[in-house]
Design a protein around this motif. Structure first.
Motif, PDB file in Angstrom:
ATOM      1  N   GLN A   4       0.843  -1.188   0.000  1.00 53.46           N
ATOM      2  CA  GLN A   4       0.000   0.000   0.000  1.00 53.46           C
ATOM      3  C   GLN A   4       0.882   1.243   0.000  1.00 53.46           C
ATOM      4  O   GLN A   4       2.045   1.198   0.399  1.00 53.46           O
ATOM      5  N   GLN A   5       0.298   2.370  -0.447  1.00 53.98           N
ATOM      6  CA  GLN A   5       1.062   3.609  -0.546  1.00 53.98           C
ATOM      7  C   GLN A   5       0.269   4.788  -0.022  1.00 53.98           C
ATOM      8  O   GLN A   5      -0.965   4.798  -0.059  1.00 53.98           O
ATOM      9  N   THR A   6       0.997   5.779   0.455  1.00 51.48           N
ATOM     10  CA  THR A   6       0.422   7.061   0.807  1.00 51.48           C
ATOM     11  C   THR A   6       1.370   8.144   0.299  1.00 51.48           C
ATOM     12  O   THR A   6       2.372   7.831  -0.355  1.00 51.48           O
ATOM     13  N   ILE A   7       1.066   9.412   0.565  1.00 50.46           N
ATOM     14  CA  ILE A   7       1.961  10.474   0.122  1.00 50.46           C
ATOM     15  C   ILE A   7       2.999  10.754   1.207  1.00 50.46           C
ATOM     16  O   ILE A   7       2.786  10.466   2.386  1.00 50.46           O
ATOM     17  N   ALA A   8       4.133  11.314   0.804  1.00 46.85           N
ATOM     18  CA  ALA A   8       5.248  11.527   1.732  1.00 46.85           C
ATOM     19  C   ALA A   8       5.061  12.761   2.602  1.00 46.85           C
ATOM     20  O   ALA A   8       5.588  12.834   3.713  1.00 46.85           O
ATOM     21  N   LYS A   9       4.317  13.744   2.113  1.00 47.95           N
ATOM     22  CA  LYS A   9       4.103  14.971   2.885  1.00 47.95           C
ATOM     23  C   LYS A   9       2.783  15.590   2.470  1.00 47.95           C
ATOM     24  O   LYS A   9       2.233  15.272   1.403  1.00 47.95           O
ATOM     25  N   GLU A  10       2.259  16.466   3.297  1.00 48.87           N
ATOM     26  CA  GLU A  10       0.984  17.098   2.964  1.00 48.87           C
ATOM     27  C   GLU A  10       1.188  18.227   1.965  1.00 48.87           C
ATOM     28  O   GLU A  10       2.264  18.825   1.871  1.00 48.87           O
ATOM     29  N   ILE A  11       0.120  18.509   1.221  1.00 43.48           N
ATOM     30  CA  ILE A  11       0.191  19.558   0.217  1.00 43.48           C
ATOM     31  C   ILE A  11      -1.195  20.182   0.069  1.00 43.48           C
ATOM     32  O   ILE A  11      -2.201  19.501   0.208  1.00 43.48           O
ATOM     33  N   THR A  12      -1.234  21.501  -0.185  1.00 43.99           N
ATOM     34  CA  THR A  12      -2.500  22.236  -0.202  1.00 43.99           C
ATOM     35  C   THR A  12      -2.778  22.836  -1.580  1.00 43.99           C
ATOM     36  O   THR A  12      -1.860  23.337  -2.247  1.00 43.99           O
ATOM     37  N   LEU A  13      -4.045  22.758  -1.989  1.00 44.06           N
ATOM     38  CA  LEU A  13      -4.510  23.387  -3.221  1.00 44.06           C
ATOM     39  C   LEU A  13      -5.693  24.291  -2.888  1.00 44.06           C
ATOM     40  O   LEU A  13      -6.550  23.917  -2.074  1.00 44.06           O
ATOM     41  N   ASP A  14      -5.752  25.448  -3.499  1.00 44.13           N
ATOM     42  CA  ASP A  14      -6.856  26.385  -3.287  1.00 44.13           C
ATOM     43  C   ASP A  14      -7.552  26.673  -4.608  1.00 44.13           C
ATOM     44  O   ASP A  14      -6.924  26.658  -5.675  1.00 44.13           O
ATOM     45  N   GLY A  15      -8.854  26.929  -4.526  1.00 47.09           N
ATOM     46  CA  GLY A  15      -9.595  27.256  -5.738  1.00 47.09           C
ATOM     47  C   GLY A  15     -11.046  27.519  -5.419  1.00 47.09           C
ATOM     48  O   GLY A  15     -11.405  27.824  -4.274  1.00 47.09           O
ATOM     49  N   ASN A  16     -11.892  27.396  -6.422  1.00 50.06           N
ATOM     50  CA  ASN A  16     -13.330  27.594  -6.269  1.00 50.06           C
ATOM     51  C   ASN A  16     -14.062  26.349  -6.758  1.00 50.06           C
ATOM     52  O   ASN A  16     -13.573  25.634  -7.637  1.00 50.06           O
ATOM     53  N   GLY A  17     -15.234  26.102  -6.186  1.00 47.74           N
ATOM     54  CA  GLY A  17     -16.043  24.979  -6.617  1.00 47.74           C
ATOM     55  C   GLY A  17     -16.527  25.150  -8.043  1.00 47.74           C
ATOM     56  O   GLY A  17     -16.806  26.263  -8.487  1.00 47.74           O
TER      57      GLY A  17
END
Length: 436
Positions: A4-17
């Motif tokens: 199984q895999q996950t991501i190495a670090k958190e990351i943020t994305l911003d935008g509009n619906g």
């Protein structure tokens, strides 16, 4: 078996619906093995919604999920990127109901995951194998799932817009484990025909978007300053959606998928059928194995006795990660005398009790927790899916989300044949058993 895999670090994305235009911030965070992909509504006190087909709610033109009072919408583009990146476990925190639309494709999500990095975990990946052909239909739309060679995950999508010559008939094929999703599929944007866009705007949907921001296709091609990223961009986006919707099985699919004119509703139905077939075959295989634990051994592990002992056999025990057991339901059960005399049904609380007892077996089989009792602490996401009646055999499953010295968190399901009868997430306090 791949890990199984996950991501190495958190990351943020911003935008509009995409549909409502509401600003939203989204943060993808690593998650432990067997956690799965879970959306977290931070604006609703941290309410969690697992990315599973059992949580799907009907919405036009998109895939929406709901658990309790919390919901999340337009999940398919993000989930498509997660599936293609090979990520099994992920927490996705959002502070609004819709995920950010970004450019209407899955490329920003996929690039964010690649930037964060993908790391292996110490638990084998679950592969959902297609054993026998499955076909689902809605009108002219069809999806077929076919067996394939080990490790193969091949998809074909056939699009037919006979009344829109600029699109016409298009076909896309993609091999999940052998082709470059980031180049071939991820950039393809969601699209809408010109008359559909006008209707949606008249209903107040997407009125914040211009033809430069979303791919609107007229008789001569894209409107505004937009241009096709591929000559067959529409069918590639349909492939993108198909990948995201099928990932709601909670697993990578091993098989060949052929779709013709399908949309989200049919994709989701295929995800359900794939899970049903997989579960039915898994239960058949378990039944062929030797019993892992009989009633005498269960009696040595659980303090419950008649009429409250709800586990008859243990069929399979996978270390401290997973256990499968059986509860045979007979008309001689004392609760059938009053629930209900004319229409006997096993009370839902007793189905949950059976799942709790099975969880106690999983906890108690390890040396670390020998002599401990699993005392039920809380219930979450409890759903009774179908009635259980005399003559049924309940197949009980418990998977460990987390087990620590004093607490345990389990994800549980109960089946009758291949039908899901109940599911719940249970938390326990582990206390000393004072019995001598």
């Amino acid at each position: 078996m791949k890990a199984q895999q996950t991501i190495a670090k958190e990351i943020t994305l911003d935008g509009n619906g995409l549909f409502g235009g509401q600003p939203v911030s989204m943060t993808m965070k690593p998650a432990p093995a067997n956690h799965g992909v879970v959306f977290v509504r931070t604006d609703l006190g941290g309410a969690e919604i697992a990315a599973l087909v059992s949580n799907v709610v009907k919405r036009p033109r998109r895939t929406a999920l709901r658990s309790g009072e919390a919901s999340v919408e337009v999940t398919e583009h993000c989930l498509s990127a997660v599936a293609a990146a090979g990520v099994d476990n992920l927490r996705i925190e959002i502070d609004a109901i819709e995920l950010p639309a970004m450019d209407g494709s899955s490329l920003p999500f996929y690039e964010a995951i690649m930037e964060a990095g993908v790391v292996g975990q110490d638990v084998g990946r679950r592969m959902l194998k297609v054993y026998e052909p499955i076909v689902v239909r809605q009108g002219e739309a069809t999806i077929a799932a076919l067996p394939a060679d080990e490790g193969e995950s091949h998809l074909t999508y056939q699009l037919d817009y006979a009344n829109v010559p600029i699109i016409g008939a298009q076909v896309s094929t993609f091999e999940m484990h052998g082709e470059n999703y980031g180049e071939l599929i991820a950039p393809a944007r969601t699209f809408v025909l010109e008359h559909e866009a006008q209707l949606m705007r008249s209903q107040g949907i997407g009125s914040h978007l211009s033809e430069d921001e979303v791919l609107v296709i007229g008789n001569e091609g894209p409107l505004g300053t937009n241009e096709f990223r591929f000559t067959d961009e529409p069918v590639r986006h349909k492939m993108l959606d198909l990948i995201g919707d099928l990932f709601l099985t909670g697993a990578q699919i091993e098989g060949r998928i052929v779709a013709h004119k399908s949309g989200h509703a049919l994709n989701q139905l295929m995800a359900k059928r794939l899970l049903e077939q997989y579960r039915a075959n898994e239960h058949r295989q378990i039944a062929l194995k030797n019993t892992a634990m009989d009633i005498r051994q269960i009696n040595r592990m659980l303090p419950h006795r008649y009429p409250m002992l709800m586990v008859d056999r243990i069929l399979e025990m996978d270390s401290d990660r997973r256990v499968v057991g059986v509860k045979n339901v007979t008309i001689n059960e004392p609760f059938f005398q009053g629930h209900f005399p004319g229409t006997p049904m096993m009370p839902g609380v007793l189905i949950v009790e059976a799942l709790a007892q099975l969880s106690g077996v999983l906890v108690g089989q390890s040396l670390e927790h020998a002599g401990k009792l699993a005392v039920l602490l809380s219930l979450d996401r409890v759903k009774i899916r179908r009635p259980v009646t005399p003559g049924d055999q309940l197949i009980l499953e418990a998977e460990a989300v987390k087990i620590r010295a004093r607490v345990a968190h389990m994800r549980c399901r109960a089946y009758v044949s291949e039908d899901l009868a109940a599911e719940a997430e249970l938390k326990f306090m582990l206390v000393d058993d004072d019995q001598d």
